[in-house]
Design a protein around this motif. Structure first.
Motif, PDB file in Angstrom:
ATOM      1  N   VAL A 103     -10.174  17.994  -2.904  1.00 47.86           N
ATOM      2  CA  VAL A 103      -9.219  17.716  -1.835  1.00 47.86           C
ATOM      3  C   VAL A 103      -8.917  19.026  -1.112  1.00 47.86           C
ATOM      4  O   VAL A 103      -8.446  19.986  -1.726  1.00 47.86           O
ATOM      5  CB  VAL A 103      -7.918  17.080  -2.386  1.00 47.86           C
ATOM      6  CG1 VAL A 103      -6.891  16.920  -1.274  1.00 47.86           C
ATOM      7  CG2 VAL A 103      -8.208  15.742  -3.062  1.00 47.86           C
ATOM      8  N   VAL A 104      -9.209  19.052   0.182  1.00 56.34           N
ATOM      9  CA  VAL A 104      -8.965  20.253   0.975  1.00 56.34           C
ATOM     10  C   VAL A 104      -7.857  20.033   2.004  1.00 56.34           C
ATOM     11  O   VAL A 104      -7.487  20.963   2.724  1.00 56.34           O
ATOM     12  CB  VAL A 104     -10.249  20.749   1.676  1.00 56.34           C
ATOM     13  CG1 VAL A 104     -11.280  21.200   0.649  1.00 56.34           C
ATOM     14  CG2 VAL A 104     -10.829  19.679   2.593  1.00 56.34           C
ATOM     15  N   GLY A 105      -7.340  18.821   2.047  1.00 49.32           N
ATOM     16  CA  GLY A 105      -6.248  18.520   2.952  1.00 49.32           C
ATOM     17  C   GLY A 105      -5.721  17.123   2.715  1.00 49.32           C
ATOM     18  O   GLY A 105      -6.440  16.258   2.218  1.00 49.32           O
ATOM     19  N   THR A 106      -4.461  16.920   3.028  1.00 49.00           N
ATOM     20  CA  THR A 106      -3.827  15.609   2.931  1.00 49.00           C
ATOM     21  C   THR A 106      -3.000  15.396   4.184  1.00 49.00           C
ATOM     22  O   THR A 106      -2.277  16.293   4.621  1.00 49.00           O
ATOM     23  CB  THR A 106      -2.925  15.524   1.680  1.00 49.00           C
ATOM     24  OG1 THR A 106      -3.748  15.705   0.516  1.00 49.00           O
ATOM     25  CG2 THR A 106      -2.224  14.190   1.591  1.00 49.00           C
ATOM     26  N   ILE A 107      -3.123  14.204   4.744  1.00 48.26           N
ATOM     27  CA  ILE A 107      -2.309  13.814   5.896  1.00 48.26           C
ATOM     28  C   ILE A 107      -1.472  12.627   5.436  1.00 48.26           C
ATOM     29  O   ILE A 107      -2.017  11.593   5.059  1.00 48.26           O
ATOM     30  CB  ILE A 107      -3.174  13.445   7.113  1.00 48.26           C
ATOM     31  CG1 ILE A 107      -4.101  14.607   7.483  1.00 48.26           C
ATOM     32  CG2 ILE A 107      -2.287  13.054   8.292  1.00 48.26           C
ATOM     33  CD1 ILE A 107      -5.127  14.265   8.533  1.00 48.26           C
ATOM     34  N   GLU A 108      -0.161  12.797   5.469  1.00 49.55           N
ATOM     35  CA  GLU A 108       0.745  11.765   4.966  1.00 49.55           C
ATOM     36  C   GLU A 108       1.275  10.894   6.100  1.00 49.55           C
ATOM     37  O   GLU A 108       1.329  11.318   7.255  1.00 49.55           O
ATOM     38  CB  GLU A 108       1.914  12.414   4.233  1.00 49.55           C
ATOM     39  CG  GLU A 108       1.476  13.190   3.001  1.00 49.55           C
ATOM     40  CD  GLU A 108       2.656  13.825   2.292  1.00 49.55           C
ATOM     41  OE1 GLU A 108       3.224  13.151   1.418  1.00 49.55           O
ATOM     42  OE2 GLU A 108       2.999  14.962   2.656  1.00 49.55           O
ATOM     43  N   ASN A 109       1.688   9.697   5.718  1.00 46.56           N
ATOM     44  CA  ASN A 109       2.282   8.772   6.680  1.00 46.56           C
ATOM     45  C   ASN A 109       3.777   9.050   6.737  1.00 46.56           C
ATOM     46  O   ASN A 109       4.587   8.397   6.087  1.00 46.56           O
ATOM     47  CB  ASN A 109       2.011   7.320   6.273  1.00 46.56           C
ATOM     48  CG  ASN A 109       2.304   6.362   7.412  1.00 46.56           C
ATOM     49  OD1 ASN A 109       2.865   6.751   8.419  1.00 46.56           O
ATOM     50  ND2 ASN A 109       1.911   5.116   7.224  1.00 46.56           N
ATOM     51  N   LYS A 110       4.124  10.090   7.490  1.00 51.76           N
ATOM     52  CA  LYS A 110       5.514  10.490   7.645  1.00 51.76           C
ATOM     53  C   LYS A 110       5.679  11.092   9.034  1.00 51.76           C
ATOM     54  O   LYS A 110       4.683  11.458   9.675  1.00 51.76           O
ATOM     55  CB  LYS A 110       5.935  11.477   6.565  1.00 51.76           C
ATOM     56  CG  LYS A 110       5.228  12.824   6.610  1.00 51.76           C
ATOM     57  CD  LYS A 110       5.700  13.718   5.479  1.00 51.76           C
ATOM     58  CE  LYS A 110       5.138  15.119   5.609  1.00 51.76           C
ATOM     59  NZ  LYS A 110       5.602  15.999   4.533  1.00 51.76           N
ATOM     60  N   PRO A 111       6.909  11.175   9.515  1.00 54.68           N
ATOM     61  CA  PRO A 111       7.113  11.748  10.845  1.00 54.68           C
ATOM     62  C   PRO A 111       6.457  13.126  10.963  1.00 54.68           C
ATOM     63  O   PRO A 111       6.516  13.941  10.049  1.00 54.68           O
ATOM     64  CB  PRO A 111       8.644  11.846  10.954  1.00 54.68           C
ATOM     65  CG  PRO A 111       9.149  10.764  10.044  1.00 54.68           C
ATOM     66  CD  PRO A 111       8.170  10.740   8.898  1.00 54.68           C
ATOM     67  N   GLY A 112       5.816  13.341  12.093  1.00 53.97           N
ATOM     68  CA  GLY A 112       5.127  14.603  12.334  1.00 53.97           C
ATOM     69  C   GLY A 112       3.669  14.573  11.920  1.00 53.97           C
ATOM     70  O   GLY A 112       2.885  15.426  12.333  1.00 53.97           O
TER      71      GLY A 112
END
Length: 105
Positions: free
Chosen positions: A28-37
């Motif tokens: 895992v080299v990055g995570t994009i979350e379902n949150k504001p921004g």
């Protein structure tokens, strides 16, 4: 078309908690979350993964176009838009990231 308008044309992401971005070794080299921004980036990356099966250089080029006015700002201000910076780097290096969906409970 502005980024906000383009976002309205992408598939919804309410079923996702996040996306993990994996390198060629499966790390895992990055995570994009379902949150504001981050929700807009989640929608862009999810759409690219659906169309291309991964975030390939071609997918990254398409993503840079989807970010519209924010892409130029990212080029002028490295570090300000890390999810766009990542796409620019993938194009420059010719790299691909796999995507692992994390579904909302």
């Amino acid at each position: 078309m502005a980024f906000a308008d383009k976002l309205k044309t992408l598939p919804g992401v309410s079923h996702l908690a996040a996306l993990h971005l994996l390198d060629g070794a499966g790390q895992v080299v990055g995570t994009i979350e379902n949150k504001p921004g981050q929700a807009g980036s989640l929608a862009v990356y999810n759409h690219l993964a659906q169309l291309h099966g991964a975030i390939t250089p071609d997918a990254a080029t398409q993503g840079i176009e989807l970010y519209a006015e924010h892409s130029e700002d990212a080029r002028l201000n490295p570090g300000k838009h890390p999810n766009i910076d990542r796409l620019i780097g993938l194009v420059e290096r010719g790299e691909t990231l796999r995507v692992k969906h994390v579904f909302a409970a």
